[in-house]
Enzyme design. Structure first.
Site, PDB file in Angstrom:
ATOM      1  N   TYR A 142       0.819  -1.214   0.000  1.00 25.95           N
ATOM      2  CA  TYR A 142       0.000   0.000   0.000  1.00 25.95           C
ATOM      3  C   TYR A 142       0.855   1.267   0.000  1.00 25.95           C
ATOM      4  CZ  TYR A 142      -4.101  -2.909   0.990  1.00 25.95           C
ATOM      5  OH  TYR A 142      -5.102  -3.835   0.922  1.00 25.95           O
ATOM      6  N   LYS A 192       3.343 -15.352   1.929  1.00 23.78           N
ATOM      7  CA  LYS A 192       3.275 -16.087   0.657  1.00 23.78           C
ATOM      8  C   LYS A 192       4.711 -16.372   0.224  1.00 23.78           C
ATOM      9  CE  LYS A 192       0.817 -17.659  -2.827  1.00 23.78           C
ATOM     10  NZ  LYS A 192       0.070 -18.909  -2.712  1.00 23.78           N
ATOM     11  N   ASP A 224      -3.093 -18.183   1.258  1.00 21.82           N
ATOM     12  CA  ASP A 224      -4.242 -18.872   0.640  1.00 21.82           C
ATOM     13  C   ASP A 224      -4.767 -19.955   1.582  1.00 21.82           C
ATOM     14  OD1 ASP A 224      -1.713 -19.849   0.131  1.00 21.82           O
ATOM     15  OD2 ASP A 224      -2.121 -20.524  -1.904  1.00 21.82           O
TER      16      ASP A 224
END
Ligand code: NAD
Length: 357
Positions: A142, A192, A224
């Site tokens: 961000y 991840k 995930d």
């Protein structure tokens, strides 16, 4: 007598409706307990853009910086989506977080007994859920540079940068450790790392810090899988430690365990100045101005403000207990309503909570 300066940012959409409830809660508690609350209201988000041409005006930021704590409702409206990015309400939020260096976002998710039937998930799956998402808030994709949109060979191409330094990972890990030590001493770090270098550094840094800490049990999970596990078996989690983007998604997902996004509070803090206490939800333009919003996430954010921001534990407990009492009597705003609920408006819910204080 202690005197607390609270800045209230009502923002947009349902913001003014839910803020009205929290304002009354603040005033009632200052009558009841041994402190004074001075509430300063400032413009922030779309409404500040309308008035001053920017979503986070300097006057608002200055008031926030000189306060003891900031209570924020929500910002945004789809009508601002076509504005240049720096003018959009959500950019104001990022500016506030970054100016106050609010690097840690804490989002507790606890199933209230009275609401166990409000979740779309089965009772057996959610009944023991009591977790906290600790999300890094001022780094990652961000804020990462470079970012932008360019033209290459007659095609538009856009890009963002997901980046973390070890010091950023370390300070958010330290927050998660402090929280875990007051709970069940279990941290699940979500990343991840099988695909992203930035996540590998995250994983290595968290592991290195926690290797030296024999009290905490650390496990790692890919994002995930974490999303899947939060639906399959959410009570396995105690403290979830994660980056800005993954935390944004997983905390909204966790919100639904509790029945409605209208139930979830959050705190954004740092190690020094005032923090921002705000519901997890957005400005809900679809129901704004209709007295339909659930004011409980904002009221619970007010409870977090007392507990974390002002160390006024009793005030925080009074709010939590008042909310539980109202819910146990069967009153619900329409987002939580079941077949046997007494459906009431936002302002009525506010009155009921205040009467229990
Ligand atoms: P949203 O959270 O505003 O709404 C999602 C759904 O949840 C809607 O159906 C809404 O009616 C419902 N909802 C949300 N809060 C509720 C409440 N307190 N009581 C009852 N129902 C509630 O998310 P969105 O629709 O994706 O976004 C709307 C606007 O809010 C956008 O402009 C977005 O950028 C902004 N937004 C702001 C924040 C923030 O201020 N922190 C966070 C998320 C989204």
């Amino acid at each position: 007598m202690k005197n607390y300066k609270i800045v209230l940012l009502s923002g947009d959409g349902i913001g003014p409706e839910i803020s009205e409830v929290s304002k009354k809660i603040l005033l009632k508690l200052s009558e009841k307990l041994d402190f004074n609350i001075e509430i300063k209201e400032e413009l922030f988000g779309g409404i500040a853009y309308e008035r001053y041409g920017e979503p986070a005006p300097q006057k608002t930021l200055d008031s926030c910086k000189s306060s003891d704590a900031i209570l924020l409702a929500c910002v945004g409206d789809f009508k601002y989506d076509s504005l240049p990015r720096e003018m959009r309400p959500e950019t104001g939020l990022l500016k506030l977080r970054s100016e106050l260096e609010l690097f840690a976002n804490i989002r507790p998710v606890k199933i209230r007994k009275s609401l166990i039937n409000s979740s779309t998930l089965k009772k057996e799956v959610i009944k023991n859920v009591d977790l906290i998402v600790v999300r890094e808030l001022t780094g990652g994709i961000y804020f990462g540079e470079p970012r932008g949109v360019i033209n290459i060979e007659n095609e538009k191409r856009s890009f963002n940068t997901m980046t973390y330094g070890t010091s950023e990972i370390k300070r958010i890990t330290d927050v998660a450790i402090k929280i875990a030590k007051k709970r069940r001493n279990v941290i699940c770090s979500v990343d991840k790392a099988n695909v992203l270098e930035v996540s590998q550094l995250w994983r290595d840094t968290v592991s290195e810090i926690l290797e030296k800490d024999s009290e905490i049990t650390l496990n790692h999970m890919y994002v995930d899988n974490a999303a899947m596990q939060l639906i399959k078996n959410p009570s396995q989690f105690d403290v979830i430690l994660t980056s800005n983007l993954f935390g944004d998604i997983l905390s909204d997902l966790s919100a639904m365990l509790s029945g409605s996004i209208g139930m979830l509070p959050s705190a954004s803090i740092n190690n020094k100045g005032p923090g921002v206490y705000e519901p997890v939800h957005g400005s809900a333009p679809d129901i704004a101005g209709q007295d339909l919003a659930n004011p409980i996430a904002m009221a619970l954010s007010t409870a977090m403000l007392f507990k974390i921001g002002l160390n006024e534990i009793r005030a925080s407990e009074i709010i939590e207990n008042a909310i539980d009492k109202v819910l146990l009597k069967g009153y619900r705003t329409s987002d939580l309503a079941g077949s046997t609920s007494k459906i009431i408006s936002c302002s009525e819910m506010g009155e009921k909570i205040i009467n229990e204080i």
